[in-house]
Every structure is written in C-alpha cells, then in structure tokens.
Design a protein around this motif. Structure first.
Motif, PDB file in Angstrom:
ATOM      1  N   THR A 463       0.826  -1.205   0.000  1.00 37.97           N
ATOM      2  CA  THR A 463       0.000   0.000   0.000  1.00 37.97           C
ATOM      3  C   THR A 463       0.861   1.255   0.000  1.00 37.97           C
ATOM      4  O   THR A 463       0.605   2.207  -0.761  1.00 37.97           O
ATOM      5  CB  THR A 463      -0.937  -0.001   1.217  1.00 37.97           C
ATOM      6  OG1 THR A 463      -1.794  -1.149   1.143  1.00 37.97           O
ATOM      7  CG2 THR A 463      -1.781   1.256   1.259  1.00 37.97           C
ATOM      8  N   VAL A 466       2.379   1.760  -3.375  1.00 35.44           N
ATOM      9  CA  VAL A 466       1.400   2.317  -4.304  1.00 35.44           C
ATOM     10  C   VAL A 466       1.287   3.823  -4.101  1.00 35.44           C
ATOM     11  O   VAL A 466       1.277   4.610  -5.064  1.00 35.44           O
ATOM     12  CB  VAL A 466       0.026   1.635  -4.121  1.00 35.44           C
ATOM     13  CG1 VAL A 466      -1.064   2.371  -4.893  1.00 35.44           C
ATOM     14  CG2 VAL A 466       0.103   0.189  -4.567  1.00 35.44           C
ATOM     15  N   GLY A 502      -5.900   4.607  -3.012  1.00 38.58           N
ATOM     16  CA  GLY A 502      -4.710   3.777  -2.864  1.00 38.58           C
ATOM     17  C   GLY A 502      -4.569   3.221  -1.462  1.00 38.58           C
ATOM     18  O   GLY A 502      -4.150   2.071  -1.273  1.00 38.58           O
ATOM     19  N   HIS A 505      -7.388   0.356  -1.145  1.00 36.24           N
ATOM     20  CA  HIS A 505      -7.685  -0.598  -2.215  1.00 36.24           C
ATOM     21  C   HIS A 505      -7.447  -2.052  -1.792  1.00 36.24           C
ATOM     22  O   HIS A 505      -8.118  -2.955  -2.279  1.00 36.24           O
ATOM     23  CB  HIS A 505      -6.882  -0.257  -3.481  1.00 36.24           C
ATOM     24  CG  HIS A 505      -5.468  -0.726  -3.472  1.00 36.24           C
ATOM     25  ND1 HIS A 505      -4.484  -0.126  -2.704  1.00 36.24           N
ATOM     26  CD2 HIS A 505      -4.864  -1.744  -4.134  1.00 36.24           C
ATOM     27  CE1 HIS A 505      -3.339  -0.755  -2.909  1.00 36.24           C
ATOM     28  NE2 HIS A 505      -3.539  -1.736  -3.761  1.00 36.24           N
ATOM     29  N   HIS A 547     -10.807  -1.407  -8.610  1.00 33.01           N
ATOM     30  CA  HIS A 547      -9.389  -1.100  -8.838  1.00 33.01           C
ATOM     31  C   HIS A 547      -8.687  -2.140  -9.694  1.00 33.01           C
ATOM     32  O   HIS A 547      -7.596  -1.884 -10.211  1.00 33.01           O
ATOM     33  CB  HIS A 547      -8.654  -0.909  -7.505  1.00 33.01           C
ATOM     34  CG  HIS A 547      -8.408  -2.155  -6.717  1.00 33.01           C
ATOM     35  ND1 HIS A 547      -9.318  -2.653  -5.811  1.00 33.01           N
ATOM     36  CD2 HIS A 547      -7.356  -3.013  -6.678  1.00 33.01           C
ATOM     37  CE1 HIS A 547      -8.846  -3.749  -5.250  1.00 33.01           C
ATOM     38  NE2 HIS A 547      -7.654  -4.003  -5.760  1.00 33.01           N
ATOM     39  N   ASP A 588      -0.623   0.567  -8.743  1.00 34.20           N
ATOM     40  CA  ASP A 588      -0.888  -0.726  -8.092  1.00 34.20           C
ATOM     41  C   ASP A 588       0.000  -1.819  -8.685  1.00 34.20           C
ATOM     42  O   ASP A 588       0.657  -2.569  -7.954  1.00 34.20           O
ATOM     43  CB  ASP A 588      -2.363  -1.083  -8.247  1.00 34.20           C
ATOM     44  CG  ASP A 588      -2.768  -2.294  -7.423  1.00 34.20           C
ATOM     45  OD1 ASP A 588      -2.017  -2.677  -6.507  1.00 34.20           O
ATOM     46  OD2 ASP A 588      -3.834  -2.864  -7.701  1.00 34.20           O
ATOM     47  N   THR A 592       3.341  -3.770  -6.798  1.00 39.84           N
ATOM     48  CA  THR A 592       3.143  -5.161  -6.379  1.00 39.84           C
ATOM     49  C   THR A 592       4.447  -5.934  -6.358  1.00 39.84           C
ATOM     50  O   THR A 592       4.700  -6.740  -5.474  1.00 39.84           O
ATOM     51  CB  THR A 592       2.134  -5.853  -7.316  1.00 39.84           C
ATOM     52  OG1 THR A 592       0.885  -5.161  -7.244  1.00 39.84           O
ATOM     53  CG2 THR A 592       1.923  -7.299  -6.926  1.00 39.84           C
TER      54      THR A 592
END
Length: 883
Positions: A463, A466, A502, A505, A547, A588, A592
C-alpha cells in the motif's frame, strides 16, 4: 561427558602406538556425537513443547561446553600455557541447533608452536564429534592486531567466555581489546552503525521480504546483537535492563525489545530444526514446515504460514523502531545534546531531529497530528527525536480511531492529505503506528503477507509503495516508467481522493470474500464519517471496488476490439473516473513487485486509456464499429507512409499484402512499421523485423512475416525462448496468399541481459530458412521457488468467431512454459491464430485461438475428441511428463 578410556600419547596416559590412540579418539568422538545427538533430540522435543527459548539456547551451549572441555582435557597437557575461550554467539551462551562453535585459543607464539600437534588433535576430535568448530589461535598481541584490522573480530572477542582459562587470563583478553587500545566508543559506534546500514541495504532496507533472513536482515537478531555490542562499548553493559537506569531505554522499550528478540530466536531455532542444516534465510522450502512445527493452523481466511510470517514482520518492525531510537540515544551519549532550536509552540529541533518541547507531550490527539504537519513543512530532517518517538509510542493506546475522533481531528487528518508531502506523511504515520490506530483495518493488514510470488510485499508495504508511485506522477521523471501518468496527473481535481483510494484498495485482504467490495465499504464509511461530499466519497468507493478492472481488461481481453473498449468505457462512464483509475492501476501494478511492471504493461494501459478516452469523447451512444475502426486506422497508416515518401499506389500494394483484420486490431504506428518492412520483399519470401519499445530498455516488438507452415508458431516461440526473451503478448494473423503476420511483445527473462534487436532478427531468419522440425524448446529444471506454489492446471475450451476454438490455460508459470505449450499444440497439428499471454507471479493465464486441420487441409474448430486429446497433452506438458 564421559571418557571411555585414556588415549595413548595424551597427558597422563600411557604411550602406545598411534593406531591405538586414533581408535581410542574415534571411540571417544563417536560417544560424544551420540550424546550430543540424544541431547539435541531432547531439546527438539522441549522446543515443540514450547519450552523457554533462552533456557534451550543456554542449555545447549552448556552441553557443548562439556564436550569441548572434556576434549581439551583429553588432548592438552595440564601444564600447557594455553587458554581456551568461547567467542561469538557461542561465547554469548546462545547456541542454536546448527550454529558454529567459535573458539579462541590464547597463547604466546612459542607455546602454540610447542603444542601444535595437541591443538590439531583437539580440533580434529571436536569435528569428529560432529561439532562445526571454527577456531583461531592467537597471542594477546595478535588479538589486539586482529581486532584493530577487523571490527567483527572485536565483536566476537567482546563476548569471550572462558572454557579453560582462569580469571587472570580472562582479564588479559579483555584488556587486549579494551577501548584504550582498539576501537574507542565513538569510532566503534560509527563503524557498527555504518555496518548495520550497509547490511540493511543488502536486503533493500526492508524486513518485508518474501524469504527474510532471520539473523542478518533488517529487524533480525543481528540488529539486537548490534545494539548489545554498542551498549557494551559505550555504556559498559550489554544488559538491556541496565540501560533503563542509565536513561537509554524505558522499561516498556526493554520489555518490547526482549519480547521480540525471544520471538525471533524461537523462529531461528525452529528454522534450524526443519532445515536440518545451518540456514538463516526463511525460504519457501521451510516456511510451511516451520509454521506447522510452531503450531500455526490454517484459519478460514488465513494460511498458517501467513500467520507466522505476519508475526515475524511485526517482530522485525518493532526491533527496527526501538533500534532507531537507541541508536539516536547512543549518538547523544557520545556527542552530547545540542542547543535546541525552537520551531513553534510545540516543537523544536535537537541535533537535526524533530522533538516536542513539552516534557508532557502529547497532551491531546491533535498534537500528534500536528507533529506530522510540522514534520512535512520542515522538509528533510534527520528524523524524529528518540524521546518524542517514545512518548508517541506510549500515547498510541489513547489515540482514537477516525470513527471515534472529534470532528476537528478528522478535519486535521484531511488537512494532512491535502498538505505538503502527504505520502511521506502517511508513510511516517504507518511506520510509527499512528495510521494503524487511526484506521484499525490498516493495522490488521500490517505485516500481512500472501503466500504467493505475485505479491512480494506485505499488504501494508505494498500500500505504501502504491502511494509512493502515485506521488511520483507529479514529477516529469515519471515518464521514464509510465507513459502517460505525468500528463494525466494535472487533470485530477483533488489528488487526495486518489491517495485515499490507494490507501483502501487492499485494506480488506484476508477477511474472506471479495476484498474489493469489502474495502469499498470501508472506504465509503471513512469518507462519510469524515464529512466528505457525495461526489468525492462515491469516486473513492468506486475506485476501490473496481481497482482491478483496468488491469484485468488490458491483460486478459483484446483491447483492439471496439466491443471491449465500449464495454470498458461504459463501466468507467466518465473521464474523471478514467483518469483516477488509470493512475491507480499503474501505481498498483508497479507497487506489487519490482519485476511486474514492464514496457508491455505500460503500453497496454496507455493504449486502453487512450482508446477509452476517445470512446468517452465520442459518446457511449456512438460505439465505434469494427469497419469504422479499420477505416480510421488505414487512413492513419496511409498518412504515415505517404509522409515518408511512398506513393499512393505503393501504399495500396502494401495494404493488399496485409491482413484486413490487422487494421481492426493493430496500432497505426505498428502497421506502418510492418508495411515498410514489406517493401522490396518478393512474394513468398520471409522477413523478420525487431524494434525496441520506446523508453523501455530491453523490451522489444518482434514482427515475423513468412509463408505459413506447420509448426511455425512453435518454432518462433522456442527461438525467442532460447534467446532469453519472455513473450508478453502474441498476435498471430493470417495474411493473403497463405502468409502469416505474427507480432510478439517480448521482454528479457534476465533484465541484466538486454537483447540486441539485430541478433534476434538474425536468429529468427535462420530458423525460417531451415527445417522447423529441428527447433525444440530447451530443457530446464523448475526453479526452486516455484516448487512451493503449485497451481492446479485448468484447461477450458469455448467456441470463438470465425470457426475457431478458444483455449484458456491457467497453471503454474515456469521458464519455457509457453514454448512447451506451443510444441504441444504443434504435435496435435493445431494452428494458432491469436494468443494473449498473462503472468501474475507464479500464475500463468494464457488464451489462444486455435483451429484443427483435417485430412483435406481445412481448418476448423476442435471437436470433443480433439479437445480431450489436447487437454491430456497439455496436462502432461505442464506437469513435465513429456520432458
């Protein structure tokens, strides 16, 4: 430790032949090995029964002491002026099941030379006993010299514990490495702090790695040991509780640090047991085994291994947090307090650290949020002062969550989101535990890992990554990674809404159910509670709920199909949503995994964004038909070609050699490039062209035009695989007169080896010029990390337009998978007309449009028998039975 019988040639034993002595030593060592093994079995049983970890470590060290001391008495004459010490972790009295046994023999050079054979025998018999001994033989002067040259030698000697030495010899050794001779406190502190930072950097400065190192990684046991060494050198004690009296630590901090150290020690002890060897990295090979051994069990929504790893990440985070404070206090101890520099009524600077002026700070929750606004306004600071950090930690239980906060506090938080450096502020709040108190759902996902290769960070760290990506879109430099993000960013009317999306999400991960829907509810409740407008709250709620929409559409559907664009545009509905969703999707995916974002995904999302923006501008009531799309694309390609000097008649001739469907699906720049590739090419000849994808090193677009032939697709895929290129997307079209127009989007399998386009062209041209039957995919072994993430294969068939069959394949990804699948399709005499390749960590999701060739040479859909035969062949391929 018992001694079965005296050995010849040792002090106090009769002299016999060497063979007899060797036999007696072997018998002694065998007996010692058995006793140690029996003891270790007992310790393992007690570990499984949840025995005190410190007692186990100490008792194992004591058991080894008995063997070492007995071996010393057996091999070393009593009159020898030699002293034996345990050093390092063994000297500390902590001995894990697979730890080294570090020994120091202290002796003058003359004495060590006199007893060299006895010492060699001593070390040999310990090795024969199964002890992994590391040793050094040094005089006092040599100890001093070695410590001066290597600070790690000093830290090992600081914890020296006598095994066969008297008090005088112990004091001599202490004196040889005293601050008066080697590494005075200031130099020691600076060197060890630099060593700690360098060690953290090797692990990307985060404890949240998928396979963390329990000993050396950030927040691991080495961090605790480093703090102990610093305390011993600077304060004169390694006892953490003693630091309370010296004002270096609070009682609560000592209790927390000790609790986390014991938790880490238990993990490390268990790791040694399940690995059966010296292993400090908590690899996937051992994670499930260790979780089971520690008694974790799968719950409805969380795997046992995920529970264990979440505990570790939280352990490490607390060690890092307290360690940072203690480092700062050691610095002040050595350098003294500087004159404070007042900033406002609440805060001041102390040696570059932000500190509260009031000894009773914080008197209310508002002062805590004021800390972060002041911090953001000051730009770069050394950090938060340790005393203020401790006061903040003690005040956290009294800090309300957003739902129970006063309206003024809620407004103050929104001010942080709209103020300076909001992402840095949220990151600081998360690291210091404030964000988890303010939003309890965020606390639940703090340290939460997902046992797969797609998510390489814990949910909270993902998070924050992001949010960091979102913040980067404001800078022109973001164009190096994200094609359109910097252009889209200024269109946002309220950037804080994207930050909230963000933040929420993934906040519902691990609860069960759809995390997007659950997170959307959380986001809506948050926005409503904080009094945000209906329009703002609805946008944040929609972004969280949808998202994944853009990434799934781009990677799993044909975005060249006008119907796909129309459906996506209908779901998005307006350009404001599209702008926010595009930026959130880029942030996103890139947040990741460092390996997940690439040129192909960037261009896919940019193309989808552009096409959808045009559809919204045209109006959803006027969807673009395939024929209209084809005419627009042809006009754009014609304009490009004619601007480069081609006559209209030459353009018409080139278009006649190209597949009509290409103008419905391809990009204008791509089709113009392909058309130019056909100039001066005789009919029936082959041509390969490769070009870099702009602004993305290593990514290539590969175009292959050739007469069609059985096995051509498989040969091309195998060649690209051998060239070290991973196919991200394949577009396989049939051209006029039995030709193929294949386009591949590829990236290097190893980012360190960027491919040369000319080399790829040459390799493919050689393949097209030779027999295709000779081209086979390379044999590979399955990488270690993939063995623990086995996804049950799923194979599906559907009828597609044009008399084709759609084959969908979901399975565990591995190097060479696509090449092997293509080979299986070839063996079944199937033709590939289109392919979409998608990889999500260890998960491959590929879709092919295929036809079968009958005895008359006609192509058509697969019947049930052929589908079953292909399914069996693919399963054998995926499981490696055909290798």
């Amino acid at each position: 430790m018992t001694d079965p019988e005296p050995a010849a040639g040792t002090a106090g034993t009769p002299v016999g032949d060497e063979q007899a002595a060797a036999r007696q030593d072997a018998a002694w060592a065998g007996n010692a090995r058995e006793e140690l093994a029996a003891a270790d079995e007992g310790y393992a049983r007690r570990f499984d029964a949840d025995a005190d970890i410190d007692r186990l470590l100490a008792e194992r060290a004591a058991a080894v002491d008995l063997v070492v001391q007995a071996a010393w008495q057996r091999c070393i004459p009593p009159e020898a002026e030699l002293a034996l010490f345990a050093v390092g972790g063994y000297g500390r009295g902590e001995l894990y099941p697979q730890s080294d046994i570090d020994l120091l023999v202290m002796a003058a050079p003359r004495d060590s030379a006199t007893h060299a054979e006895s010492l060699a025998r001593f070390f040999a018999i310990l090795w024969d006993s199964g002890l992994p001994v590391g040793h050094a033989v040094r005089s006092l002067e040599q100890c001093t010299e070695a410590a001066i040259e290597d600070i790690t030698v000093l830290t090992a000697l600081l914890e020296a514990r006598p095994l066969a030495a008297n008090e005088h010899e112990r004091r001599e050794l202490q004196g040889a490495v005293s601050p008066r001779l080697v590494w005075p406190p200031q130099q020691f502190f600076e060197a060890k702090r630099a060593e700690l930072h360098e060690r953290h950097a090797r692990f990307d400065d985060t404890a949240d790695n998928l396979e963390p190192n329990l000993k050396e990684g950030p927040g691991g046991l080495r961090d605790v040991q480093t703090l102990n060494w610093m305390a011993l050198r600077i304060i004169g004690t390694a006892d953490m509780e003693s630091l309370v009296a010296f004002g270096q630590l609070g009682a609560d901090e000592v209790a927390t640090l000790e609790r986390e150290r014991r938790a880490l020690a238990r993990l490390r002890y268990g790791l040694h047991l399940v690995a059966g060897k010296r292993e400090e990295r908590l690899r996937f090979d051992y994670q499930k085994l260790l979780a089971a051994r520690l008694g974790f069990q799968d719950s409805g929504n969380t795997l046992a291994v995920e529970q264990m790893m979440q505990g570790f990440y939280r352990n490490a985070a607390l060690v890092l947090r307290i360690g940072e404070r203690l480092l700062q206090r050691f610095e002040e101890q050595l350098e003294g307090e500087a004159e404070p520099q007042p900033l406002d009524d609440l805060f001041e600077l102390r040696r570059g650290y932000l500190a509260a002026r009031d000894p009773e700070w914080p008197r209310n929750p508002s002062e805590i949020l004021s800390l972060f606004s002041t911090w953001a306004a000051r730009g770069e600071l050394s950090g938060l002062h340790s005393h203020t950090a401790r006061a903040l930690a003690e005040a956290l239980p009294r800090f309300p969550d957003y739902a129970n906060a006063e309206p003024a506090l809620q407004v103050q938080f929104l001010g942080l989101l709209r103020g300076l450096q909001p992402v840095r502020t949220l990151t600081r709040m998360a690291r210091l535990g404030v964000l988890g108190r303010w939003i309890p759902a965020f606390l639940k996902v703090s340290g939460r890992m997902q046992f797969d290769l797609f998510h390489v960070y814990t949910v909270d760290q993902h998070t924050l990554a992001v949010l960091k990506n979102i913040a980067s879109f404001a800078s022109p430099s973001s164009a190096e990674r994200f094609a359109l993000a910097h252009q889209v960013w200024p269109r946002l009317r309220k950037p804080e809404l994207l930050l909230l999306a963000g933040l929420f999400h993934d906040i519902a991960k691990g609860r069960g159910g759809d995390h997007s829907d659950l997170g959307a509810r959380d986001a809506r409740m948050f926005c409503d509670t904080l009094g945000m407008s209906e329009a703002d709250a609805s946008l944040v709620e929609w972004l969280v709920r949808r998202h994944l929409l853009m990434s799934m559409t781009a990677q799993k559907q044909d975005i060249a199909d006008p119907d796909v664009i129309h459906r996506f545009a209908t779901e998005v509905a307006d350009r404001d949503r599209l702008d926010h969703l595009y930026l959130l999707t880029c942030a996103d995916i890139a947040g990741t995994s460092p390996k997940l974002w690439n040129a192909w995904k960037d261009r896919l999302l940019a193309d989808l964004y552009t096409a959808t923006r045009l559809a919204l501008r045209r109006g959803l009531e006027h969807p673009l038909a395939a024929d209209e799309r084809s005419q627009e694309t042809q006009a754009a390609v014609r304009g490009t070609l004619e601007s480069h000097g081609l006559e209209a008649s030459e353009v018409d001739a080139l278009f006649a050699r190209m597949p009509a469907v290409g103008f419905q699906r391809g990009r204008a720049d791509q089709l113009a490039w392909q058309a130019v590739s056909l100039r001066d090419l005789p009919v029936g000849a082959s041509r390969v062209r490769v070009r870099p994808v702009a602004a993305h090193a290593g990514a290539l677009e590969v175009f292959v035009h050739a007469p069609d032939a059985d096995g051509l697709f498989a040969a091309i895929v195998a060649t690209l695989d051998r060239a070290g290129l991973a196919i991200q997307q394949a577009r396989v079209l049939d051209g006029p007169s039995g030709t193929i127009f294949d386009t591949f989007e590829v990236i290097p399998s190893d980012p360190r080896r960027a491919p040369v386009p000319e080399d790829v062209e040459q390799r493919l041209e050689q393949v097209l010029a030779g027999p295709l039957d000779d081209i086979r995919p390379p044999r590979r072994t399955l990488p270690r990390h993939l063995r623990h993430f086995r996804i049950p294969p799923r194979i599906g068939f559907d009828q597609a337009d044009g008399g084709r069959t759609t084959l969908s394949l979901v399975c565990t990804d591995r190097p060479g998978l696509l090449a092997d699948v293509a080979q299986a399709l070839r063996a079944q005499r199937l033709r590939v007309h289109d392919a979409r390749i998608a990889t999500f960590g260890e998960r491959a999701e590929d879709v092919f449009q295929i036809t079968a060739t009958d005895d008359a040479g006609r192509n058509g859909p697969l019947d049930e028998a052929h589908q079953q035969a292909l399914s069996d062949a693919l399963l054998a391929c995926i499981e490696g039975e055909n290798k």
